[in-house]
Scaffold this motif. Structure first.
Motif, PDB file in Angstrom:
ATOM      1  N   SER A  82      -1.923   4.694   5.051  1.00  0.00           N
ATOM      2  CA  SER A  82      -2.680   5.335   3.984  1.00  0.00           C
ATOM      3  C   SER A  82      -3.518   4.297   3.251  1.00  0.00           C
ATOM      4  CB  SER A  82      -1.737   6.008   2.991  1.00  0.00           C
ATOM      5  OG  SER A  82      -2.450   6.457   1.858  1.00  0.00           O
ATOM      6  N   ALA A  83      -4.757   4.648   2.944  1.00  0.00           N
ATOM      7  CA  ALA A  83      -5.648   3.750   2.205  1.00  0.00           C
ATOM      8  C   ALA A  83      -5.588   3.997   0.705  1.00  0.00           C
ATOM      9  CB  ALA A  83      -7.072   3.920   2.712  1.00  0.00           C
ATOM     10  N   ARG A  84      -4.704   4.896   0.269  1.00  0.00           N
ATOM     11  CA  ARG A  84      -4.655   5.237  -1.156  1.00  0.00           C
ATOM     12  C   ARG A  84      -4.334   4.017  -2.011  1.00  0.00           C
ATOM     13  NH1 ARG A  84      -0.715   8.937   0.337  1.00  0.00           N
ATOM     14  NH2 ARG A  84       0.601   8.399  -1.451  1.00  0.00           N
ATOM     15  N   GLU A  85      -4.994   3.922  -3.156  1.00  0.00           N
ATOM     16  CA  GLU A  85      -4.626   2.939  -4.182  1.00  0.00           C
ATOM     17  C   GLU A  85      -3.486   3.542  -4.992  1.00  0.00           C
ATOM     18  OE1 GLU A  85      -5.703  -0.080  -5.101  1.00  0.00           O
ATOM     19  OE2 GLU A  85      -7.350  -0.350  -3.662  1.00  0.00           O
ATOM     20  N   ILE A  86      -2.344   2.892  -4.968  1.00  0.00           N
ATOM     21  CA  ILE A  86      -1.147   3.417  -5.631  1.00  0.00           C
ATOM     22  C   ILE A  86      -0.602   2.351  -6.569  1.00  0.00           C
ATOM     23  CG2 ILE A  86       1.154   4.380  -5.312  1.00  0.00           C
ATOM     24  CD1 ILE A  86       0.303   5.080  -2.421  1.00  0.00           C
ATOM     25  N   ASN A  87      -0.470   2.702  -7.822  1.00  0.00           N
ATOM     26  CA  ASN A  87       0.043   1.771  -8.826  1.00  0.00           C
ATOM     27  C   ASN A  87       1.431   2.207  -9.293  1.00  0.00           C
ATOM     28  OD1 ASN A  87      -2.165  -0.167  -9.254  1.00  0.00           O
ATOM     29  ND2 ASN A  87      -3.315   1.647  -9.906  1.00  0.00           N
ATOM     30  N   ILE A  88       2.403   1.343  -9.057  1.00  0.00           N
ATOM     31  CA  ILE A  88       3.769   1.590  -9.499  1.00  0.00           C
ATOM     32  C   ILE A  88       4.138   0.520 -10.515  1.00  0.00           C
ATOM     33  CG2 ILE A  88       6.188   1.768  -8.809  1.00  0.00           C
ATOM     34  CD1 ILE A  88       5.240   2.519  -6.008  1.00  0.00           C
ATOM     35  N   VAL A  89       4.684   0.940 -11.644  1.00  0.00           N
ATOM     36  CA  VAL A  89       5.114  -0.006 -12.681  1.00  0.00           C
ATOM     37  C   VAL A  89       6.604   0.149 -12.903  1.00  0.00           C
ATOM     38  CG1 VAL A  89       4.811  -0.790 -15.055  1.00  0.00           C
ATOM     39  CG2 VAL A  89       2.840   0.092 -13.785  1.00  0.00           C
ATOM     40  N   VAL A  90       7.308  -0.964 -12.885  1.00  0.00           N
ATOM     41  CA  VAL A  90       8.736  -1.005 -13.196  1.00  0.00           C
ATOM     42  C   VAL A  90       8.897  -1.831 -14.467  1.00  0.00           C
ATOM     43  CG1 VAL A  90      11.042  -1.681 -12.417  1.00  0.00           C
ATOM     44  CG2 VAL A  90       9.359  -0.838 -10.758  1.00  0.00           C
ATOM     45  N   ALA A 101       8.143  -3.189  -0.879  1.00  0.00           N
ATOM     46  CA  ALA A 101       8.202  -3.249   0.584  1.00  0.00           C
ATOM     47  C   ALA A 101       7.289  -2.220   1.244  1.00  0.00           C
ATOM     48  CB  ALA A 101       9.641  -3.050   1.059  1.00  0.00           C
ATOM     49  N   LEU A 102       6.902  -1.172   0.517  1.00  0.00           N
ATOM     50  CA  LEU A 102       5.992  -0.168   1.066  1.00  0.00           C
ATOM     51  C   LEU A 102       4.637  -0.773   1.406  1.00  0.00           C
ATOM     52  CD1 LEU A 102       6.744   2.896  -1.251  1.00  0.00           C
ATOM     53  CD2 LEU A 102       7.222   2.716   1.204  1.00  0.00           C
ATOM     54  N   ASN A 103       4.320  -1.898   0.768  1.00  0.00           N
ATOM     55  CA  ASN A 103       3.051  -2.573   1.029  1.00  0.00           C
ATOM     56  C   ASN A 103       2.897  -2.919   2.503  1.00  0.00           C
ATOM     57  OD1 ASN A 103       1.366  -5.514  -0.129  1.00  0.00           O
ATOM     58  ND2 ASN A 103       0.690  -3.410  -0.386  1.00  0.00           N
ATOM     59  N   LYS A 104       4.033  -3.225   3.159  1.00  0.00           N
ATOM     60  CA  LYS A 104       4.030  -3.581   4.583  1.00  0.00           C
ATOM     61  C   LYS A 104       4.452  -2.413   5.471  1.00  0.00           C
ATOM     62  CE  LYS A 104       5.074  -8.503   3.906  1.00  0.00           C
ATOM     63  NZ  LYS A 104       6.013  -9.611   4.240  1.00  0.00           N
ATOM     64  N   ASP A 105       4.568  -1.242   4.878  1.00  0.00           N
ATOM     65  CA  ASP A 105       5.086  -0.093   5.618  1.00  0.00           C
ATOM     66  C   ASP A 105       4.126   1.090   5.505  1.00  0.00           C
ATOM     67  OD1 ASP A 105       6.808   1.445   7.150  1.00  0.00           O
ATOM     68  OD2 ASP A 105       8.093   1.989   5.457  1.00  0.00           O
ATOM     69  N   GLY A 106       2.846   0.800   5.703  1.00  0.00           N
ATOM     70  CA  GLY A 106       1.864   1.873   5.754  1.00  0.00           C
ATOM     71  C   GLY A 106       1.063   2.084   4.492  1.00  0.00           C
ATOM     72  N   PRO A 139      -0.929  -0.440   2.408  1.00  0.00           N
ATOM     73  CA  PRO A 139      -1.423  -1.787   2.087  1.00  0.00           C
ATOM     74  C   PRO A 139      -2.077  -1.896   0.717  1.00  0.00           C
ATOM     75  CG  PRO A 139      -2.875  -0.706   3.658  1.00  0.00           C
ATOM     76  CD  PRO A 139      -1.654   0.153   3.543  1.00  0.00           C
ATOM     77  N   ASN A 140      -2.498  -0.772   0.134  1.00  0.00           N
ATOM     78  CA  ASN A 140      -3.151  -0.799  -1.177  1.00  0.00           C
ATOM     79  C   ASN A 140      -2.205  -0.399  -2.310  1.00  0.00           C
ATOM     80  OD1 ASN A 140      -5.650  -1.609  -0.106  1.00  0.00           O
ATOM     81  ND2 ASN A 140      -6.108   0.510   0.479  1.00  0.00           N
ATOM     82  N   LEU A 169       1.336  -8.626   1.759  1.00  0.00           N
ATOM     83  CA  LEU A 169       0.669  -8.625   3.060  1.00  0.00           C
ATOM     84  C   LEU A 169      -0.151  -9.900   3.242  1.00  0.00           C
ATOM     85  CD1 LEU A 169      -0.681  -4.990   3.594  1.00  0.00           C
ATOM     86  CD2 LEU A 169       0.820  -6.260   5.129  1.00  0.00           C
ATOM     87  N   ASP A 170      -0.829 -10.299   2.182  1.00  0.00           N
ATOM     88  CA  ASP A 170      -1.674 -11.492   2.212  1.00  0.00           C
ATOM     89  C   ASP A 170      -1.362 -12.309   0.970  1.00  0.00           C
ATOM     90  OD1 ASP A 170      -3.619 -13.419   2.246  1.00  0.00           O
ATOM     91  OD2 ASP A 170      -5.308 -12.045   2.519  1.00  0.00           O
TER      92      ASP A 170
END
Length: 402
Positions: A2-10, A26-31, A33-34, A78-79
């Motif tokens: 998914s190319a969605r921009e997703i912002n999660i705050v803890v 870990a979702l960053n490396k599991d489909g 990337p944004n 990822l980078d």
């Protein structure tokens, strides 16, 4: 992918916040990337409060209790040259209805998913607030030195922390006068069997601790309980005077959820009278307007038996699972909320309380081990050897507490 921009705050990185932040990053490396996870905490470290009683008498051990947060999520990038995940040192001021947060440093963070894990504040030194790791270590080391120099130490509060602190001090300094005063008729949480209290009193007294029950200390408003070395006389409800050189407050916790006050004016009451955030069994805040906001750990309205470290970690796993399910379902893109997992209602029926380096009391599977030698052996090996610092260190990158 998914190319969605997703912002999660803890917000809040202690027992409950650590695991959920890592699982979501870990979702960053599991489909995804944004996807970005931002962790927010007023301190630049996570303090392993469980180990505070040992840190009070062992300066080297105390230094290891502070885990830096700036690299917690680095391994999930990822980078690494263009990191997405980040740590922000600030306090949460308010949660806004437009899915943004106002922080004490002036930042405004937008979120698609929010996890509130702000915990409950203990009295120092079971809780250490500071702007830097070095400052925090200095504060704890200073109390260590003050306890070392004191002739008389007063511990107020006979829960697990108070019992552990009194036991550690009496073990490390056998010639010191240590008094433990508790307002109830028995020590330790009352959801456990009375035999634990009897065993704890027996073992504390064997170490020379004076245990006083059914006594409420009058706490002057002008006295800071900061572990300072000074002679003070405090009066109990019985009229008895307690003179000591160092005073340690271990009388419970306080919730700070004022950050929801303005939002409640718009959306209705979300907190109990003590500040606990009302949650659904899914650990979502109990308000239909906030389906992507979760509250985990001490800060929520689950019963006290669900707030011990083991249960807080289980809450973290549940909330992480549900946020992951929502991300995969595309809730942040306007799709329906999927079926989520619910808290099973279980509460902690096990407790291990070290009393010094070689003794302790324990309850497991409904069996209370108080005065027995078996309790000493089990507690020493389950918790007393390192207060779980080895386990918590495994949650952080190598050297995070160096």
């Amino acid at each position: 992918m998914s190319a969605r921009e997703i912002n999660i705050v803890v917000v809040g990185v202690s027992t409950a916040g650590i695991g959920i932040a890592k699982t979501l990053a870990a979702l960053n490396k599991d489909g995804y990337p944004n996807l970005r996870v931002t962790i927010v905490d007023k301190n630049p470290y996570s303090f392993h409060a469980i180990g505070a009683p040992r840190g009070l008498v062992d300066e080297k051990f105390g230094r290891q209790l502070f885990f830096r947060l700036d690299s917690l999520l680095a391994s999930f990038e990822l980078d690494k040259s263009q990191p997405r995940h980040r740590f922000v040192q600030a306090a949460l001021v308010q949660v806004r209805g437009d899915k943004t947060l106002e922080l004490s440093n002036g930042d405004v963070l937008a979120f698609d998913y929010l996890v509130l894990a702000t915990g409950a504040s203990n009295h120092f030194p079971a809780n250490v607030d500071a702007l830097t790791v070095d400052e925090a270590r200095f504060k704890l080391a200073q109390v260590h030195e003050n306890v070392k120099q004191a002739s008389r130490v007063l511990v107020i509060g006979g829960g697990a922390v108070g019992v552990e602190m009194a036991g550690e001090i009496a073990t490390e300094y056998p010639g010191k006068s240590v008094t433990l005063v508790h307002s109830r008729g028995r020590l330790l949480p009352e959801n456990f069997k009375p035999g634990l209290s009897a065993g704890a009193i027996n073992k504390l007294e064997r170490l020379g601790v004076k245990v006083v029950l059914n006594e409420r200390i009058h706490i002057p408003t002008n006295v800071q309980f900061d572990g300072a070395l000074r002679e003070i006389s405090l009066k109990g409800a019985s009229g008895r005077e307690y003179v000591s050189d160092v005073q340690i407050m271990a009388t419970g916790t306080k919730l700070h959820t004022e950050y929801l006050a303005n939002l409640e004016k718009q959306l209705g009451q979300m907190r109990e009278s003590n500040g606990a955030i009302r949650v659904q069994p899914t650990l979502q805040i109990d308000n239909p307007n906030l389906p992507t906001v979760f509250a985990v750990g001490d800060v929520n309205s689950l019963p006290a038996g669900a707030k011990y470290a083991v249960k807080a970690a289980e809450q973290s796993q549940l909330a992480a699972h549900n946020v992951v399910a929502m991300v995969r379902a595309g809730v942040d893109a306007g799709r329906p909320v999927p079926v989520l997992q619910s808290w099973n209602g279980s509460v902690m029926n096990m407790i291990a309380v070290p009393i010094g380096r070689s003794m302790g009391v324990m309850q497991a599977a409904g069996l209370a081990l108080g005065k027995s030698c078996a309790a000493d052996f089990l507690v020493r090996n389950v918790k007393g050897k390192d207060y779980f610092i080895g386990k918590i260190a495994g949650e952080f990158p190598p050297g995070a507490n160096a």
